[in-house]
Design a protein around this motif. Structure first.
Motif, PDB file in Angstrom:
ATOM      1  N   GLY A 249       1.034  -1.302  -0.051  1.00  0.00           N
ATOM      2  CA  GLY A 249      -0.125  -0.091   0.081  1.00  0.00           C
ATOM      3  C   GLY A 249       0.729   1.078  -0.024  1.00  0.00           C
ATOM      4  O   GLY A 249       2.255   0.971  -0.107  1.00  0.00           O
ATOM      5  N   ARG A 250       0.251   2.283   0.191  1.00  0.00           N
ATOM      6  CA  ARG A 250       1.052   3.582   0.339  1.00  0.00           C
ATOM      7  C   ARG A 250       1.828   3.770   1.685  1.00  0.00           C
ATOM      8  O   ARG A 250       1.362   3.435   2.719  1.00  0.00           O
ATOM      9  CB  ARG A 250       0.150   4.827   0.259  1.00  0.00           C
ATOM     10  CG  ARG A 250      -0.817   4.935  -0.948  1.00  0.00           C
ATOM     11  CD  ARG A 250      -1.898   6.002  -0.976  1.00  0.00           C
ATOM     12  NE  ARG A 250      -2.717   5.564   0.180  1.00  0.00           N
ATOM     13  CZ  ARG A 250      -3.917   6.504   0.722  1.00  0.00           C
ATOM     14  NH1 ARG A 250      -3.754   7.624   0.257  1.00  0.00           N
ATOM     15  NH2 ARG A 250      -4.648   6.012   1.646  1.00  0.00           N
ATOM     16  N   SER A 251       3.038   4.462   1.383  1.00  0.00           N
ATOM     17  CA  SER A 251       3.866   4.892   2.672  1.00  0.00           C
ATOM     18  C   SER A 251       4.400   3.650   3.461  1.00  0.00           C
ATOM     19  O   SER A 251       4.399   3.897   4.646  1.00  0.00           O
ATOM     20  CB  SER A 251       3.234   6.029   3.276  1.00  0.00           C
ATOM     21  OG  SER A 251       3.009   7.186   2.503  1.00  0.00           O
ATOM     22  N   CYS A 252       4.741   2.757   2.924  1.00  0.00           N
ATOM     23  CA  CYS A 252       5.295   1.579   3.744  1.00  0.00           C
ATOM     24  C   CYS A 252       6.605   1.686   3.894  1.00  0.00           C
ATOM     25  O   CYS A 252       7.194   2.195   2.974  1.00  0.00           O
ATOM     26  CB  CYS A 252       4.750   0.258   3.131  1.00  0.00           C
ATOM     27  SG  CYS A 252       3.035  -0.208   2.944  1.00  0.00           S
ATOM     28  N   ILE A 253       7.294   1.021   4.892  1.00  0.00           N
ATOM     29  CA  ILE A 253       8.574   1.204   5.132  1.00  0.00           C
ATOM     30  C   ILE A 253       9.201  -0.318   5.278  1.00  0.00           C
ATOM     31  O   ILE A 253       8.750  -1.190   5.918  1.00  0.00           O
ATOM     32  CB  ILE A 253       9.169   1.898   6.187  1.00  0.00           C
ATOM     33  CG1 ILE A 253       8.594   3.430   6.202  1.00  0.00           C
ATOM     34  CG2 ILE A 253      10.547   1.876   6.556  1.00  0.00           C
ATOM     35  CD1 ILE A 253       8.907   4.151   7.221  1.00  0.00           C
ATOM     36  N   MET A 254      10.126  -0.675   4.603  1.00  0.00           N
ATOM     37  CA  MET A 254      10.850  -1.821   4.638  1.00  0.00           C
ATOM     38  C   MET A 254      12.224  -1.717   4.948  1.00  0.00           C
ATOM     39  O   MET A 254      13.116  -1.251   4.219  1.00  0.00           O
ATOM     40  CB  MET A 254      10.711  -2.943   3.407  1.00  0.00           C
ATOM     41  CG  MET A 254       9.056  -3.446   3.121  1.00  0.00           C
ATOM     42  SD  MET A 254       9.097  -4.411   1.886  1.00  0.00           S
ATOM     43  CE  MET A 254       9.855  -5.750   2.564  1.00  0.00           C
ATOM     44  N   ALA A 255      12.931  -2.370   6.092  1.00  0.00           N
ATOM     45  CA  ALA A 255      14.194  -1.915   6.218  1.00  0.00           C
ATOM     46  C   ALA A 255      15.090  -3.015   5.794  1.00  0.00           C
ATOM     47  O   ALA A 255      14.601  -4.221   5.148  1.00  0.00           O
ATOM     48  CB  ALA A 255      14.396  -2.133   7.789  1.00  0.00           C
ATOM     49  N   GLY A 256      16.412  -2.912   5.827  1.00  0.00           N
ATOM     50  CA  GLY A 256      17.430  -3.805   5.202  1.00  0.00           C
ATOM     51  C   GLY A 256      17.221  -5.445   5.424  1.00  0.00           C
ATOM     52  O   GLY A 256      16.974  -5.668   6.629  1.00  0.00           O
ATOM     53  N   HIS A 257      17.535  -6.020   4.487  1.00  0.00           N
ATOM     54  CA  HIS A 257      17.259  -7.525   4.795  1.00  0.00           C
ATOM     55  C   HIS A 257      15.895  -8.291   4.940  1.00  0.00           C
ATOM     56  O   HIS A 257      15.967  -9.245   5.225  1.00  0.00           O
ATOM     57  CB  HIS A 257      18.256  -7.864   5.697  1.00  0.00           C
ATOM     58  CG  HIS A 257      19.899  -7.903   5.286  1.00  0.00           C
ATOM     59  ND1 HIS A 257      20.614  -8.682   4.543  1.00  0.00           N
ATOM     60  CD2 HIS A 257      20.613  -6.775   5.495  1.00  0.00           C
ATOM     61  CE1 HIS A 257      21.911  -8.268   4.471  1.00  0.00           C
ATOM     62  NE2 HIS A 257      21.988  -7.151   4.913  1.00  0.00           N
ATOM     63  N   SER A 258      15.163  -7.370   4.938  1.00  0.00           N
ATOM     64  CA  SER A 258      13.575  -7.934   5.134  1.00  0.00           C
ATOM     65  C   SER A 258      13.020  -8.509   3.730  1.00  0.00           C
ATOM     66  O   SER A 258      13.568  -8.116   2.630  1.00  0.00           O
ATOM     67  CB  SER A 258      12.645  -6.905   5.633  1.00  0.00           C
ATOM     68  OG  SER A 258      12.716  -5.544   4.819  1.00  0.00           O
ATOM     69  N   GLY A 259      11.944  -9.192   3.671  1.00  0.00           N
ATOM     70  CA  GLY A 259      11.514  -9.646   2.590  1.00  0.00           C
ATOM     71  C   GLY A 259      10.261 -10.256   2.637  1.00  0.00           C
ATOM     72  O   GLY A 259       9.462 -10.534   3.811  1.00  0.00           O
ATOM     73  N   LEU A 260       9.497  -9.984   1.518  1.00  0.00           N
ATOM     74  CA  LEU A 260       8.090 -10.510   1.296  1.00  0.00           C
ATOM     75  C   LEU A 260       8.206 -11.769   0.284  1.00  0.00           C
ATOM     76  O   LEU A 260       8.833 -11.712  -0.642  1.00  0.00           O
ATOM     77  CB  LEU A 260       7.223  -9.253   0.556  1.00  0.00           C
ATOM     78  CG  LEU A 260       7.129  -7.901   1.208  1.00  0.00           C
ATOM     79  CD1 LEU A 260       6.133  -7.152   0.644  1.00  0.00           C
ATOM     80  CD2 LEU A 260       6.724  -7.908   2.687  1.00  0.00           C
ATOM     81  N   ALA A 261       7.636 -12.792   0.633  1.00  0.00           N
ATOM     82  CA  ALA A 261       7.375 -13.867  -0.215  1.00  0.00           C
ATOM     83  C   ALA A 261       6.217 -13.508  -1.164  1.00  0.00           C
ATOM     84  O   ALA A 261       5.596 -12.332  -1.254  1.00  0.00           O
ATOM     85  CB  ALA A 261       7.101 -15.203   0.527  1.00  0.00           C
ATOM     86  N   GLY A 262       5.980 -14.409  -1.967  1.00  0.00           N
ATOM     87  CA  GLY A 262       4.861 -14.226  -3.263  1.00  0.00           C
ATOM     88  C   GLY A 262       3.535 -13.941  -2.651  1.00  0.00           C
ATOM     89  O   GLY A 262       3.044 -14.384  -1.658  1.00  0.00           O
ATOM     90  N   SER A 263       2.974 -13.044  -3.166  1.00  0.00           N
ATOM     91  CA  SER A 263       1.590 -12.702  -3.070  1.00  0.00           C
ATOM     92  C   SER A 263       1.100 -12.162  -1.528  1.00  0.00           C
ATOM     93  O   SER A 263       0.280 -12.457  -1.102  1.00  0.00           O
ATOM     94  CB  SER A 263       0.611 -14.023  -3.174  1.00  0.00           C
ATOM     95  OG  SER A 263       0.655 -14.242  -4.570  1.00  0.00           O
ATOM     96  N   VAL A 264       2.208 -11.666  -0.883  1.00  0.00           N
ATOM     97  CA  VAL A 264       1.976 -10.721   0.351  1.00  0.00           C
ATOM     98  C   VAL A 264       1.351  -9.558   0.099  1.00  0.00           C
ATOM     99  O   VAL A 264       1.550  -8.964  -1.008  1.00  0.00           O
ATOM    100  CB  VAL A 264       3.296 -10.853   1.173  1.00  0.00           C
ATOM    101  CG1 VAL A 264       2.940  -9.679   2.251  1.00  0.00           C
ATOM    102  CG2 VAL A 264       3.655 -11.990   1.661  1.00  0.00           C
TER     103      VAL A 264
END
Length: 330
Positions: A249-264
């Motif tokens: 969505g809008r204005s999300c933050i993901m910090a280093g080395h994080s990850g989303l698997a498929g269809s998150v």
């Protein structure tokens, strides 16, 4: 070299000026490393004790902290020292590297590509068939933009980045070095004979909104079908993985080395801490926070904070850690 008086800086911050200094300020610096021509900032109580020994002539300070300026030193009290310091950093920010020509002679640009006004394309760039670059796009040297991709106005793409075919990029984005946009999603299934793996074709694309910033060496993979989507205003750190068909969505933050698997799916304003991992087909609703190093295996409610592996309500997890620590001491 830029320099400002303390009053000129306070005119920008509009804080409460306490004390005074005649020293011209030539830049910001950390408390411990600051010299007499520097301004520093104090955003938490634990840093107050460092102020007397700092050589900085001025400091930006959270207004809930009690601190005295000292001789020929000044404080500017503000509601949020971090946000105020961001304004000062922008004030002293040196200009970005300039490209000597609008389009470097070594760049390869397909004759069907559309190049907007005031675009800059550096050495050894590749711009493919039917690519559309809006006004003010900057491609630093060694950027590849493949066929039928569109990039919005004033987007800046740093060296080594590859944008694969049919991707849609918004305006005012920043992609740092070696970003990968639109590589194949990770899709494999065991073959019928059980002797190997069958690659699942990934025929979708990536859609990235406006004002998105993506850190160095991060990857946003194309969808199996439809699109992997990164919403307006998202900020993604270095070394982050966003897998196929994920939607932010809008204005999300993901910090280093994080990850989303498929269809998150992430709602608006979600914060993912460093090294956190999110299981496929999981939804994290708007305003939720995932603590660093956590592993999310199920949906997270709006506004919740989760922590641990597997992730659960942060308060419950902290209680468990306290109990485990007590047991370990027995």
């Amino acid at each position: 070299m830029k320099s400002y008086t303390i009053n000129e800086i306070n005119d920008i911050l509009k804080g409460e000026l306490i004390g005074n200094t005649t020293q011209k300020i030539e830049g910001p610096e950390q408390l411990q490393n600051a010299k007499s021509h520097h301004i520093t900032f104090i955003g938490a109580l634990k840093y107050v004790k460092l102020w007397p020994d700092s050589k900085a002539c001025a400091a930006i300070v959270n207004d809930n902290l009690t601190i005295e300026p000292g001789d020929n030193r000044a404080l500017i009290k503000v509601k949020n020292a971090d946000l105020a310091m961001a304004k000062i950093l922008e004030l002293f920010n040196p200009p970005a590297p300039e490209l000597a020509t609008d389009i470097h002679p070594t760049a390869v640009i397909h004759n069907t590509a559309k190049i907007g006004n005031n675009c800059k394309i550096g050495a050894n760039c590749y711009v493919g068939k039917d690519v559309d670059l809006a006004d003010g796009v900057i491609l630093y040297p060694n950027v590849c933009v493949f066929d039928e991709t569109t990039i919005g106005s004033n987007t800046v793409i740093w060296s080594g980045t590859v944008v694969r075919e049919r991707c849609i990029i918004g305006s005012n984005c920043i992609f740092h070095t070696n970003v990968s946009i639109g590589a194949d999603g990770f899709g494999y299934r065991p073959s019928d004979d059980g002797r190997g793996l069958v690659k699942i074709p990934q025929i979708g694309n990536v859609i990235i909104g406006h004002y998105v910033e993506i850190g160095a060496n991060s990857c946003v993979d194309r969808a199996k079908f439809s699109a992997t989507i990164v919403g307006d205003g998202c900020k993604i750190d270095n070394l982050v993985q966003i897998a196929h068909n994920s939607i932010m969505g809008r204005s999300c933050i993901m910090a280093g080395h994080s990850g989303l698997a498929g269809s998150v799916t992430l709602g608006d304003g979600v914060i993912i801490g460093g090294s956190a991992s999110i299981k496929d087909h999981t939804t994290i609703h708007s305003g939720a926070t995932v603590g660093a190093g956590s592993g999310v295996v199920g949906d997270v409610k709006a506004g919740a904070t989760v922590l641990g592996y597997p992730a659960q309500d942060a308060r419950d997890m902290l209680k468990q850690w306290v109990v485990m620590r007590k047991l370990a001491k027995k």
